[in-house]
Design a protein around this motif. Structure first.
Motif, PDB file in Angstrom:
ATOM      1  N   SER A  21       0.813  -1.210   0.000  1.00 25.11           N
ATOM      2  CA  SER A  21       0.000   0.000   0.000  1.00 25.11           C
ATOM      3  C   SER A  21       0.847   1.261   0.000  1.00 25.11           C
ATOM      4  CB  SER A  21      -0.947  -0.006   1.200  1.00 25.11           C
ATOM      5  OG  SER A  21      -1.850  -1.086   1.118  1.00 25.11           O
ATOM      6  N   LYS A  25       0.957   4.017  -3.002  1.00 22.44           N
ATOM      7  CA  LYS A  25       0.741   5.448  -2.784  1.00 22.44           C
ATOM      8  C   LYS A  25       1.884   6.266  -3.379  1.00 22.44           C
ATOM      9  CE  LYS A  25      -2.285   5.510   1.283  1.00 22.44           C
ATOM     10  NZ  LYS A  25      -3.252   6.479   0.718  1.00 22.44           N
ATOM     11  N   ASP A  28       1.263   6.352  -7.148  1.00 22.69           N
ATOM     12  CA  ASP A  28       0.147   7.225  -7.529  1.00 22.69           C
ATOM     13  C   ASP A  28       0.541   8.696  -7.418  1.00 22.69           C
ATOM     14  OD1 ASP A  28      -1.296   4.941  -7.947  1.00 22.69           O
ATOM     15  OD2 ASP A  28      -2.479   5.094  -6.096  1.00 22.69           O
ATOM     16  N   SER A 132       5.403  11.779  -3.051  1.00 19.41           N
ATOM     17  CA  SER A 132       5.767  10.384  -3.328  1.00 19.41           C
ATOM     18  C   SER A 132       6.898   9.904  -2.435  1.00 19.41           C
ATOM     19  CB  SER A 132       6.196  10.236  -4.794  1.00 19.41           C
ATOM     20  OG  SER A 132       7.430  10.911  -5.042  1.00 19.41           O
ATOM     21  N   SER A 279      -4.951   0.193   5.631  1.00 19.99           N
ATOM     22  CA  SER A 279      -5.250   1.598   5.892  1.00 19.99           C
ATOM     23  C   SER A 279      -4.725   2.070   7.235  1.00 19.99           C
ATOM     24  CB  SER A 279      -6.763   1.842   5.803  1.00 19.99           C
ATOM     25  OG  SER A 279      -7.462   1.017   6.722  1.00 19.99           O
ATOM     26  N   PHE A 282      -1.870   4.522   7.405  1.00 16.04           N
ATOM     27  CA  PHE A 282      -1.978   5.868   6.839  1.00 16.04           C
ATOM     28  C   PHE A 282      -3.027   6.706   7.548  1.00 16.04           C
ATOM     29  CE2 PHE A 282      -0.752   2.798   3.570  1.00 16.04           C
ATOM     30  CZ  PHE A 282       0.512   3.283   3.260  1.00 16.04           C
TER      31      PHE A 282
END
Length: 355
Positions: A21, A25, A28, A132, A279, A282
């Protein structure tokens, strides 16, 4: 590393930094930056002193392609992508290069390093690039087993100290730990030495091993194992690294010494092709309640993020206040020189009135 809470936090952070994950991220955010950079290349005026270098575009999109390639493998539990020369290892090299050469105007840059806060338009792109980046995201990358190179983390402070997240012109977000951090797993019996091949992906603890001796001479079996530094993430089939030793006064450097490594946790995530809910890695920090501030109580620099919505005035300049909203990048200031030419100046903004 003998404190239970410290051990739990370091272990949790290493799992976060090596999670699918987090790397998704990163990918993205890099795509958002790539598109914004390309738009700047094609739309900013050619005579704009803040114009972006089009020569960076191929490298930026090559990096995005490498992200995609690495994530496809990582999503299947194949962590060789962090080995030297593999896709996600190369990604970190390329992103660092783009970051260092984003804007090479001599007023702001010298020899691959930023020397002053960027102009606002450039800083907007820089913030997209920094989205990033995570402090410690080099954690899973292979450390070549060569002289003078040691494991990435020698002490927990490298991961836990908030000051490590603060840089001269920006700050990376500090992770939000869960209220109840899971315990570190029970130790295993799998122990290797520096220079030996790592048999499984996972989190390893450097340890000292004391052995029993027959008649005080010949080592026979393990007597005790004790911590010898910070946990590190090691990738299968790489060579277990050395650790930092004592300072060599004569050569003004820290010596690298061998150690034993004990497996704490084997990483088998994603090998079934399933990405679980991650999750918890984050969570957002709870914003502090905004309070009314008196004039001059709060000051921030050009390029920093506005902490309080309101009217701000440039310190040392006879200019009226400007309104900034929380989260905006504080701008520089156009000031006329002796010839009347308007030039951008880095300034300190102080709060005149909060909203």
């Amino acid at each position: 590393m003998l404190d239970s809470e410290t051990r739990k936090r370091v272990f949790w952070l290493l799992k976060r930094l090596t999670s699918y994950s987090l790397w998704a991220k990163k990918r993205d955010a890099w795509e958002v930056f790539a598109k914004a950079f390309e738009n700047a290349v094609w739309t900013w005026p050619k005579n704009d002193p803040e114009r972006m270098d089009a020569d960076l575009l191929p490298r930026i999109y090559e990096t995005l392609s490498l992200y995609n390639k690495g994530l496809e493998e990582l999503g299947k539990g194949r962590r060789f992508v962090w080995r030297t020369g593999e896709s996600l290892d190369v990604v970190m090299d390329r992103t660092g290069m783009v970051r260092n050469f984003l804007y090479t105007h001599p007023d702001y840059w010298e020899r691959g390093s930023q020397t002053a806060p960027y102009p606002v338009k450039v800083e907007v792109l820089n913030r997209l690039l920094l989205a990033s980046r995570y402090e410690g995201d080099y954690a899973p990358l292979e450390v070549p087993f060569i002289p003078r190179m040691s494991a990435r983390y020698s002490s927990p402070g490298a991961l836990l100290d908030p000051e490590r997240y603060r840089y001269q012109f920006y700050q990376l977000p500090y992770p939000v730990f869960p209220a109840e951090i899971p315990d570190v797993p029970a130790t295993t019996d799998l122990i290797i030495s520096s220079g030996q091949r790592v048999p499984v992906d996972g989190i390893w603890e450097p340890v000292t091993v004391e052995r029993e001796k027959a008649f005080g001479l010949v080592p026979t079996g393990v007597k005790s194992v004790a911590n010898n530094g910070c946990f590190n993430y090691l990738v299968n089939d790489t060579k277990a690294p050395n650790v930092r030793g004592q300072w060599n006064e004569a050569e003004s450097r820290t010596e690298c010494v061998g150690t034993h490594w004990r497996l704490l946790w084997e990483d088998t995530r994603y090998k079934d092709g399933v990405i679980p809910d991650e999750s918890t890695y984050f969570r957002e920090a709870t914003p502090a309640k905004q309070t009314t501030a008196l004039a001059g109580d709060i000051e921030v620099n050009t390029g920093e993020v506005c902490p309080v919505s309101g009217l701000w005035a440039p310190k040392g300049y006879d200019r009226g206040p400007v309104r900034f909203v929380v989260g905006a990048v504080m701008s520089d200031l156009l000031v006329a020189d002796v010839l009347g030419e308007q030039k951008a100046h880095w300034v300190v903004w102080h709060l005149v009135k909060a909203d």
